[in-house]
Design a protein around this motif. Sequence first.
Motif, PDB file in Angstrom:
ATOM      1  N   ILE A   1      33.505  43.473  38.643  1.00 38.08           N
ATOM      2  CA  ILE A   1      34.499  43.156  37.629  1.00 38.08           C
ATOM      3  C   ILE A   1      35.551  44.257  37.696  1.00 38.08           C
ATOM      4  CG2 ILE A   1      34.974  42.856  35.170  1.00 38.08           C
ATOM      5  CD1 ILE A   1      32.116  41.844  34.843  1.00 38.08           C
ATOM      6  N   GLY A   2      36.726  43.905  38.163  1.00 38.30           N
ATOM      7  CA  GLY A   2      37.791  44.879  38.305  1.00 38.30           C
ATOM      8  C   GLY A   2      38.503  45.119  36.992  1.00 38.30           C
ATOM      9  N   CYS A   3      38.687  46.388  36.645  1.00 40.90           N
ATOM     10  CA  CYS A   3      39.332  46.772  35.384  1.00 40.90           C
ATOM     11  C   CYS A   3      40.818  46.982  35.649  1.00 40.90           C
ATOM     12  CB  CYS A   3      38.683  48.033  34.829  1.00 40.90           C
ATOM     13  SG  CYS A   3      36.894  47.856  34.608  1.00 40.90           S
TER      14      CYS A   3
ATOM     15  N   GLY B   1      34.988  34.753  43.754  1.00 36.68           N
ATOM     16  CA  GLY B   1      34.532  35.876  44.558  1.00 36.68           C
ATOM     17  C   GLY B   1      34.793  37.238  43.953  1.00 36.68           C
ATOM     18  N   HIS B   2      35.533  37.271  42.855  1.00 38.39           N
ATOM     19  CA  HIS B   2      35.843  38.543  42.208  1.00 38.39           C
ATOM     20  C   HIS B   2      36.392  38.220  40.829  1.00 38.39           C
ATOM     21  CE1 HIS B   2      36.691  42.878  42.245  1.00 38.39           C
ATOM     22  NE2 HIS B   2      37.886  42.635  41.743  1.00 38.39           N
ATOM     23  N   ILE B   3      36.118  39.091  39.860  1.00 36.36           N
ATOM     24  CA  ILE B   3      36.628  38.915  38.497  1.00 36.36           C
ATOM     25  C   ILE B   3      37.402  40.163  38.104  1.00 36.36           C
ATOM     26  CG2 ILE B   3      35.914  38.819  36.066  1.00 36.36           C
ATOM     27  CD1 ILE B   3      33.664  36.928  36.929  1.00 36.36           C
TER      28      ILE B   3
ATOM     29  N   ARG C   1      28.865  45.026  37.100  1.00 33.18           N
ATOM     30  CA  ARG C   1      29.302  46.244  37.781  1.00 33.18           C
ATOM     31  C   ARG C   1      30.825  46.300  37.696  1.00 33.18           C
ATOM     32  NH1 ARG C   1      27.707  46.139  43.676  1.00 33.18           N
ATOM     33  NH2 ARG C   1      28.345  43.969  43.444  1.00 33.18           N
ATOM     34  N   PHE C   2      31.348  47.408  37.215  1.00 35.29           N
ATOM     35  CA  PHE C   2      32.771  47.522  36.960  1.00 35.29           C
ATOM     36  C   PHE C   2      33.436  48.421  37.991  1.00 35.29           C
ATOM     37  CE2 PHE C   2      30.825  46.387  32.951  1.00 35.29           C
ATOM     38  CZ  PHE C   2      31.681  45.409  32.474  1.00 35.29           C
ATOM     39  N   ALA C   3      34.581  47.985  38.483  1.00 38.90           N
ATOM     40  CA  ALA C   3      35.382  48.759  39.427  1.00 38.90           C
ATOM     41  C   ALA C   3      36.673  49.184  38.735  1.00 38.90           C
ATOM     42  CB  ALA C   3      35.702  47.931  40.670  1.00 38.90           C
ATOM     43  N   ALA C   4      36.935  50.473  38.724  1.00 36.98           N
ATOM     44  CA  ALA C   4      38.174  50.981  38.134  1.00 36.98           C
ATOM     45  C   ALA C   4      39.352  50.646  39.046  1.00 36.98           C
ATOM     46  CB  ALA C   4      38.083  52.489  37.939  1.00 36.98           C
ATOM     47  N   ASN C   5      40.404  50.093  38.471  1.00 38.72           N
ATOM     48  CA  ASN C   5      41.604  49.810  39.250  1.00 38.72           C
ATOM     49  C   ASN C   5      42.472  51.066  39.287  1.00 38.72           C
ATOM     50  OD1 ASN C   5      44.465  48.956  39.775  1.00 38.72           O
ATOM     51  ND2 ASN C   5      43.441  46.995  40.085  1.00 38.72           N
ATOM     52  N   LEU C   6      42.533  51.704  40.432  1.00 42.42           N
ATOM     53  CA  LEU C   6      43.189  53.002  40.530  1.00 42.42           C
ATOM     54  C   LEU C   6      44.703  52.913  40.604  1.00 42.42           C
ATOM     55  CD1 LEU C   6      40.776  54.917  42.933  1.00 42.42           C
ATOM     56  CD2 LEU C   6      40.687  54.669  40.437  1.00 42.42           C
TER      57      LEU C   6
END
Length: 262
Positions: A237-239, A201-203, A3-8
């Motif tokens: 997964i933070g982008c 805990g986060h990538i 699951r990908f999270a966009a870094n705003l």
Amino acid sequence: MPRFAANLSMMYGEHEFLDRFGAAAADGFTGVEFLFPYAWPAAEIAARLRANGLTQALFNMPPGDFDAGERGIAALPGREAEFEQGVRRAGAYALATGCTRLHAMAGIAAPGADRSAMRATYVANLRRAARMLAPDGITVLIEPINHRDIPGYFLSTQADAHAIREEVGEPNLKVQMDFYHCQIVEGDLLRRYEKHAAGVGHIQVAGVPERHEPDLGEVNYAYLFEKLDALGYAGWIGCEYRPRAGTSAGLGWFARWKDFQR
């Protein structure tokens, strides 16, 4: 599936900050992260999240005087009261936005600084923060950062981060493993993840060395994403990358994963 999270803070710079939530959702993201929310009311950010069906995956605690070059205060002796105030402020934003991951930036070690004193301060502050936030189900994260992007940053290796995590001894303290930083400092990404997986805990990801999309450079992210999935990684997964051109135009790498985001 990942699951990908966009870094705003880095992506969607074509839009005003509060409009980036809608832009990310329109491109298929179901999660977002950013550096700092404190310039905007928590209620306004929460409203943008709800309106766009987004999960707030992560943001940072107050970093000290960012404009003056500070990059966190968690490891800085003499700033303990300020750090605790920052934990409380970040916690309030986390509750308002439903965020369950907060990154406590360590700070920069000045030339000649007493690193033993910094480590003791860091451990004590992290233990306090973890205990303060645990009743609300919030996990505190620490992140090794390379010295090319932030010269002198106190924490730079996975081994040191996990040793500190173990010394703190709180179950809601984890390590934020940014593959971009890790590749620059250490490499051997998959084996390092496998070694420390229980404490991650986060990538986050970005192409190396330019910090653009994760589809160009010296890291084979398609391979890593498949391996993370096979290994059962269930987090975000933070982008955290700077798009080469327009954000949406550079999302070709994301197409194969888009259908698995919900």
